[in-house]
Design a protein around this motif. Structure first.
Motif, short mmCIF file in Angstrom:
data_model
loop_
_atom_site.label_atom_id
_atom_site.label_comp_id
_atom_site.label_asym_id
_atom_site.label_seq_id
_atom_site.Cartn_x
_atom_site.Cartn_y
_atom_site.Cartn_z
N ILE A 65 0.84 -1.21 0.00
CA ILE A 65 0.00 0.00 0.00
C ILE A 65 0.88 1.26 0.00
O ILE A 65 0.68 2.17 -0.81
CB ILE A 65 -0.96 0.00 1.22
N VAL A 66 1.89 1.29 0.87
CA VAL A 66 2.77 2.46 0.95
C VAL A 66 3.53 2.66 -0.37
O VAL A 66 3.63 3.77 -0.88
CB VAL A 66 3.74 2.33 2.15
N SER A 67 4.04 1.54 -0.95
CA SER A 67 4.78 1.64 -2.21
C SER A 67 3.88 2.18 -3.32
O SER A 67 4.29 3.03 -4.11
CB SER A 67 5.32 0.27 -2.63
N ALA A 68 2.62 1.70 -3.37
CA ALA A 68 1.69 2.15 -4.42
C ALA A 68 1.38 3.63 -4.25
O ALA A 68 1.40 4.39 -5.23
CB ALA A 68 0.40 1.32 -4.35
N LEU A 69 1.14 4.08 -3.01
CA LEU A 69 0.85 5.50 -2.75
C LEU A 69 2.05 6.36 -3.14
O LEU A 69 1.90 7.43 -3.74
CB LEU A 69 0.51 5.72 -1.27
N LEU A 70 3.25 5.89 -2.80
CA LEU A 70 4.47 6.64 -3.11
C LEU A 70 4.64 6.76 -4.63
O LEU A 70 4.92 7.85 -5.15
CB LEU A 70 5.67 5.93 -2.48
N ALA A 71 4.45 5.63 -5.33
CA ALA A 71 4.61 5.64 -6.79
C ALA A 71 3.59 6.58 -7.43
O ALA A 71 3.91 7.37 -8.32
CB ALA A 71 4.44 4.22 -7.34
N TYR A 72 2.33 6.53 -6.93
CA TYR A 72 1.28 7.41 -7.47
C TYR A 72 1.64 8.89 -7.25
O TYR A 72 1.55 9.71 -8.16
CB TYR A 72 -0.07 7.09 -6.81
N THR A 73 2.13 9.20 -6.03
CA THR A 73 2.48 10.58 -5.71
C THR A 73 3.61 11.09 -6.60
O THR A 73 3.56 12.21 -7.12
CB THR A 73 2.90 10.67 -4.22
N LEU A 74 4.62 10.24 -6.80
CA LEU A 74 5.76 10.63 -7.64
C LEU A 74 5.30 10.92 -9.07
O LEU A 74 5.77 11.85 -9.73
CB LEU A 74 6.83 9.53 -7.64
N TRP A 75 4.35 10.12 -9.55
CA TRP A 75 3.89 10.30 -10.94
C TRP A 75 2.94 11.48 -11.04
O TRP A 75 3.10 12.35 -11.88
CB TRP A 75 3.19 9.00 -11.38
N ARG A 76 1.99 11.57 -10.12
CA ARG A 76 0.93 12.58 -10.17
C ARG A 76 1.50 14.00 -10.00
O ARG A 76 1.06 14.92 -10.66
CB ARG A 76 -0.09 12.26 -9.06
N PHE A 77 2.50 14.14 -9.13
CA PHE A 77 3.03 15.48 -8.84
C PHE A 77 4.40 15.70 -9.44
O PHE A 77 5.22 16.44 -8.93
CB PHE A 77 3.03 15.73 -7.32
N ARG A 78 4.69 15.00 -10.53
CA ARG A 78 5.99 15.17 -11.20
C ARG A 78 6.07 16.56 -11.83
O ARG A 78 5.04 17.23 -12.01
CB ARG A 78 6.18 14.09 -12.27
N ASP A 79 7.27 17.00 -12.14
CA ASP A 79 7.47 18.29 -12.79
C ASP A 79 7.12 18.15 -14.27
O ASP A 79 7.85 17.52 -15.03
CB ASP A 79 8.95 18.70 -12.61
N ASP A 80 5.94 18.71 -14.67
CA ASP A 80 5.53 18.54 -16.08
C ASP A 80 5.92 19.77 -16.92
O ASP A 80 5.46 19.94 -18.03
CB ASP A 80 4.02 18.26 -16.17
N GLY A 81 6.76 20.64 -16.35
CA GLY A 81 7.24 21.78 -17.13
C GLY A 81 6.35 23.01 -17.05
O GLY A 81 6.66 24.03 -17.66
N SER A 82 5.20 22.92 -16.30
CA SER A 82 4.32 24.08 -16.18
C SER A 82 5.04 25.20 -15.43
O SER A 82 5.84 24.92 -14.53
CB SER A 82 3.03 23.73 -15.40
N PRO A 83 4.77 26.47 -15.77
CA PRO A 83 5.45 27.57 -15.09
C PRO A 83 4.89 27.79 -13.68
O PRO A 83 3.78 27.38 -13.38
CB PRO A 83 5.15 28.76 -16.00
N GLY A 84 5.68 28.42 -12.82
CA GLY A 84 5.24 28.81 -11.47
C GLY A 84 5.25 27.65 -10.50
O GLY A 84 5.58 26.51 -10.85
#
Ligand code: CUA
Length: 371
Positions: A65-84
């Motif tokens: 469960i912890v690994s899945a949450l961590l992986a999701y967080t890393l992907w969901r809040f990755r730096d997608d190049g948006s400004p600010g």
């Protein structure tokens, strides 16, 4: 290994080490699980395994469960190049209460079976248990059967399906009694008596149900030079066979009337062995310092599990004990008290050969499981 460098060498050392560590296996056990703690053969081991299993399943679920949450967080809040800057969060009561309550519930779930098992294992042995006093010596074991008055060394014979109650003590330093297939460890502490009890369930043994067995035991507390050579066997018998074993220990069969055996019996007295060893049926052998050698020929190992009990090894042990087991108090050349003086007695080659024949001939006649 010069062609391997840096992390490759470290990685291969770790992998090779792990693989080789899994290869270790004492030579005399055919069933392949001599020191397994997960092959429960007793009620005590079964209780410990249940706690172990509960812990394992819960921690594996938490890990995923912890690994899945961590992986999701890393992907969901990755730096997608948006400004600010991304949206800033300061505190979340629901989340904080949640991640406090969930671990509390998990810890309580683990605590309940742990405490229940600790109390269960600390309980007094049931009525009718077979009481055995276990004493840790300088790298060997004494087993005194309180009811029958029988004493033996390095091989504890017990019946299956009857509670075995152990009183554990030591006369020198701290040792620890550990038979992984039968249950947890218990220390032997000078000046106090520790207790443990278990019942070997003849039908629970996952290796060979219903079969008498040998269970490998070790000293599990560092106790000096030959700590690693302080092993023992627990030998299980059917209740009828166990009664035969006790009777044969109380009144052992006479050694065969062979001339070499007779000379060995004589050498046992002349060589001073009688000063340290008891052999029931041999009136001269009354010494209490060394292991009781009654029905010694039944034992499959020598010097507390150091080597197999073969004629060759026994010869080497009698000729030079220290070369077999460093630091042993067994004397190659025992002394004999003559007119109040200790006179060293040197064993001749001929005496050693006769002693091997004599000691190997001391057998109970009760069938002994070999593994
Ligand atoms: Cu006894 Cu280690």
């Amino acid at each position: 290994m010069s062609y391997l460098s840096g992390w490759t060498r470290h990685a291969s050392t770790i992998v090779l080490g792990s693989v080789l560590a899994g290869c270790g296996r004492p030579w005399q056990y055919e069933d392949g699980y001599p020191l397994s703690t997960t092959h429960a053969s007793t009620d005590m081991n079964e209780s410990i395994l249940q706690v172990y299993g509960t812990f394992t399943y819960i921690t594996v679920v938490v890990f995923f469960i912890v690994s899945a949450l961590l992986a999701y967080t890393l992907w969901r809040f990755r730096d997608d190049g948006s400004p600010g800057n991304p949206e800033q969060i300061h505190g979340n009561t629901q989340l904080e209460v949640g991640w406090t309550l969930i671990p509390v519930v998990i810890v309580i779930t683990l605590l309940v079976p742990t405490i229940r098992t600790i109390f269960q294992l600390a309980d007094a042995a049931p009525e009718g248990a077979l009481e055995i006093r276990v004493t840790g010596k300088r790298w060997w074991w004494v087993f005194d059967y309180i009811e029958s008055g029988v004493t033996t060394a390095n091989e504890m014979h017990v019946p299956v399906d009857r509670p075995i109650s152990l009183l554990l003590e030591s006369d020198t330093v701290i040792h620890s009694f550990w038979v992984p297939r039968l249950g947890g460890k218990r220390d032997l502490v000078p000046g106090r008596i520790n207790r443990m009890w278990f019942t070997i369930d003849s039908n629970r043994d996952p290796v060979a149900p219903g079969q008498p067995h040998r269970y490998l035991g070790e000293c599990a507390e560092y106790c000096g030079e030959s700590h690693a050579l302080m092993r023992f066997d627990v030998v299980s018998h059917t209740p009828q066979e166990f009664e035969q074993w006790v009777a044969a220990m109380q009144n052992p069969p006479a050694p065969p009337a062979d001339p070499l055996v007779r000379r060995g019996e004589q050498a046992f007295t002349e060589g001073g062995c009688v000063g340290c060893h008891v052999i029931r049926g041999n009136d001269a052998a009354q010494g209490k310092q060394g292991p009781d050698l009654t029905n010694f020929g039944d034992r499959i190992r020598l010097a507390a599990g150091t080597v197999p009990n073969t004629a060759e090894n026994l010869h080497a042990w009698l000729a030079d004990p220290d070369s077999v087991k460093p630091g042993t108090t067994m004397q190659a050349n025992a002394s004999r008290e003559i007119d109040g003086m200790n006179i060293p007695v040197e064993l001749t080659e001929e005496q050693i050969n006769a002693l091997v024949a004599y000691l190997s001939s001391l057998k109970s006649g009760v069938p002994q499981p070999t593994n």
